[in-house]
Design an enzyme around this catalytic site. Structure first.
Site, mmCIF file in Angstrom:
data_model
loop_
_atom_site.group_PDB
_atom_site.id
_atom_site.type_symbol
_atom_site.label_atom_id
_atom_site.label_comp_id
_atom_site.label_asym_id
_atom_site.label_seq_id
_atom_site.Cartn_x
_atom_site.Cartn_y
_atom_site.Cartn_z
ATOM 1 N N THR A 202 0.813 -1.149 0.107
ATOM 2 C CA THR A 202 0.105 -0.130 -0.074
ATOM 3 C C THR A 202 0.861 1.235 0.169
ATOM 4 O O THR A 202 1.933 1.436 0.359
ATOM 5 C CB THR A 202 -0.847 0.084 1.369
ATOM 6 O OG1 THR A 202 -1.781 1.178 1.181
ATOM 7 C CG2 THR A 202 -0.151 -0.006 2.454
ATOM 8 N N ARG A 231 6.209 0.882 2.408
ATOM 9 C CA ARG A 231 6.964 1.447 3.102
ATOM 10 C C ARG A 231 7.065 1.261 4.457
ATOM 11 O O ARG A 231 6.135 0.797 5.279
ATOM 12 C CB ARG A 231 6.441 3.213 2.928
ATOM 13 C CG ARG A 231 6.422 3.824 1.703
ATOM 14 C CD ARG A 231 7.768 4.119 1.111
ATOM 15 N NE ARG A 231 7.960 4.794 -0.059
ATOM 16 C CZ ARG A 231 8.218 4.197 -1.429
ATOM 17 N NH1 ARG A 231 8.006 3.009 -1.386
ATOM 18 N NH2 ARG A 231 8.247 4.911 -2.365
ATOM 19 N N ASP A 254 11.305 -5.363 3.076
ATOM 20 C CA ASP A 254 12.184 -4.673 2.082
ATOM 21 C C ASP A 254 12.221 -3.191 2.550
ATOM 22 O O ASP A 254 13.059 -2.367 2.161
ATOM 23 C CB ASP A 254 11.652 -5.040 0.696
ATOM 24 C CG ASP A 254 12.812 -4.312 -0.286
ATOM 25 O OD1 ASP A 254 13.915 -4.391 -0.095
ATOM 26 O OD2 ASP A 254 12.028 -3.441 -1.042
ATOM 27 N N GLU A 259 14.698 4.201 8.400
ATOM 28 C CA GLU A 259 15.390 3.526 7.153
ATOM 29 C C GLU A 259 16.260 4.857 6.476
ATOM 30 O O GLU A 259 15.915 5.857 6.453
ATOM 31 C CB GLU A 259 14.055 3.271 6.166
ATOM 32 C CG GLU A 259 15.013 2.750 4.644
ATOM 33 C CD GLU A 259 13.890 2.279 3.703
ATOM 34 O OE1 GLU A 259 13.950 2.872 2.524
ATOM 35 O OE2 GLU A 259 12.834 1.649 4.018
ATOM 36 N N HIS A 278 15.561 -2.148 0.876
ATOM 37 C CA HIS A 278 14.662 -1.239 -0.040
ATOM 38 C C HIS A 278 15.088 -1.459 -1.433
ATOM 39 O O HIS A 278 15.574 -0.252 -2.130
ATOM 40 C CB HIS A 278 14.762 0.082 0.401
ATOM 41 C CG HIS A 278 13.697 0.923 -0.177
ATOM 42 N ND1 HIS A 278 13.220 2.077 0.329
ATOM 43 C CD2 HIS A 278 12.864 0.422 -1.158
ATOM 44 C CE1 HIS A 278 11.947 2.361 -0.383
ATOM 45 N NE2 HIS A 278 11.873 1.654 -1.081
ATOM 46 N N GLY A 281 12.534 -2.335 -6.463
ATOM 47 C CA GLY A 281 12.544 -1.679 -7.825
ATOM 48 C C GLY A 281 13.910 -1.369 -8.221
ATOM 49 O O GLY A 281 13.953 -1.036 -9.557
#
Length: 315
Positions: A202, A231, A254, A259, A278, A281
């Site tokens: 989300t 996130r 992830d 962070e 992270h 992508g």
């Protein structure tokens, strides 16, 4: 556009992007200290990818002629703090279509690695130990996807061959999808107790920040796996740590809050957690898709046509 507001700031050299329209002033900027020109001349700003919110918003206050702010991420939370400095009517676009394949791949990798004990096998290899045994399978598991946009849909596409018992879908609004109904967030209390695997994809916004709190986690069944490719702020880290340290739940993350996860943070060494930095992508699939998106968007922009993926307009 006017002659003084035709500049396009790109995080790739223009010559590396096939299909860019002529007639625009392309300038390369990927977050360096010096700007490639006067920010006031920028009409189309492509935010540097994965350089953090400080870099993303730094030129915005000076971009008095900007018309489009284009992120190369699915989320927009890293630029939101700078939107108040923009003039009315600026369109904020995300990178829908760029990250679905990579993020869905990582999601499946995290699920399978966690269930099948891959981290333990890696440690066993380092120690020259043969750690055989029985491990959970993805087959016959009930999966809940929280956040059923294009990435959530891509995740379900990749779950399809794995013989899951059920896939449930939750999003901000109820609707039909090609694979079945999408339910609203209010249905979570009924869905969580029946979900062996909960996947978070989300966006981070006021309604989802801290969504996965102690109450949410307590509703998950014993032994369930929480996977976060959304996130870090969607999850209450303290509440998750309590469940991990008790041994009741497992997690594959992830993204984290905070962070990057700082050295010494207890989440690093919590039991039953797999952490990746992270990288949902950040694959070889990113750049060609990002460049195709920019070429298509800028072709529309140069022709005076509506750009796509508009998620907000300043006012």
């Amino acid at each position: 556009m006017t002659a003084t507001t035709s500049a396009v700031w790109l995080p790739f050299p223009a010559e590396e992007i096939d299909g860019l329209p002529e007639g625009l002033d392309y300038r390369y900027w990927d977050g360096e200290p010096d700007y490639p020109g006067d920010p006031a001349d920028c009409a189309y700003y492509v935010v540097p990818y994965m350089k953090g919110p400080e870099v993303a918003v730094r030129p915005l206050a000076e971009m008095r002629g900007v018309q489009v702010v284009q992120t190369l991420s699915a989320g927009i939370d890293h630029v939101e703090l700078g939107l108040g400095s923009l003039p009315p009517g600026v369109r904020l676009c995300n990178a829908k279509g760029v990250h679905e394949a990579s993020t869905a791949e990582l999601t499946l990798a995290l699920v399978l690695a966690s269930l099948r004990g891959i981290p333990g096998f890696v440690h066993g290899q380092d120690a020259e130990e043969w750690r055989s045994g029985f491990y959970p399978a993805l087959a016959d598991k009930s999966v809940l996807i929280v956040g059923y946009g294009s990435i959530g849909s891509a995740i379900e596409d990749r779950l399809a061959p794995f013989e899951c018992a059920r896939v449930a879908r939750v999003a901000r609004s109820a609707r039909a999808s090609a694979r079945g109904p999408v339910q609203v967030l209010d249905e979570l209390p009924a869905l969580l107790p029946e979900s062996d695997i909960v996947i978070l994809s989300t966006p981070l916004n006021p309604s989802t920040r801290g969504l996965v709190d102690a109450e949410f986690l307590a509703a998950m069944p014993d032994g369930a796996l929480l996977v976060n490719v959304a996130r870090g702020g969607v999850v209450d880290t303290k509440a998750l740590l309590a469940e991990l340290e008790s041994g009741r739940l497992r997690a594959a993350l992830d993204v984290t809050d905070p962070e990057p996860l700082p050295a010494g943070h207890p989440l690093w060494h919590a039991p039953n957690v797999l952490i990746t930095p992270h990288v949902g992508g950040s694959t070889s699939a990113f750049e060609p898709r990002a460049k195709r998106l920019l070429a298509a968007q800028l072709t529309r922009f140069a022709a005076g046509e509506p750009v796509e993926n508009v998620v907000r307009t300043t006012g």
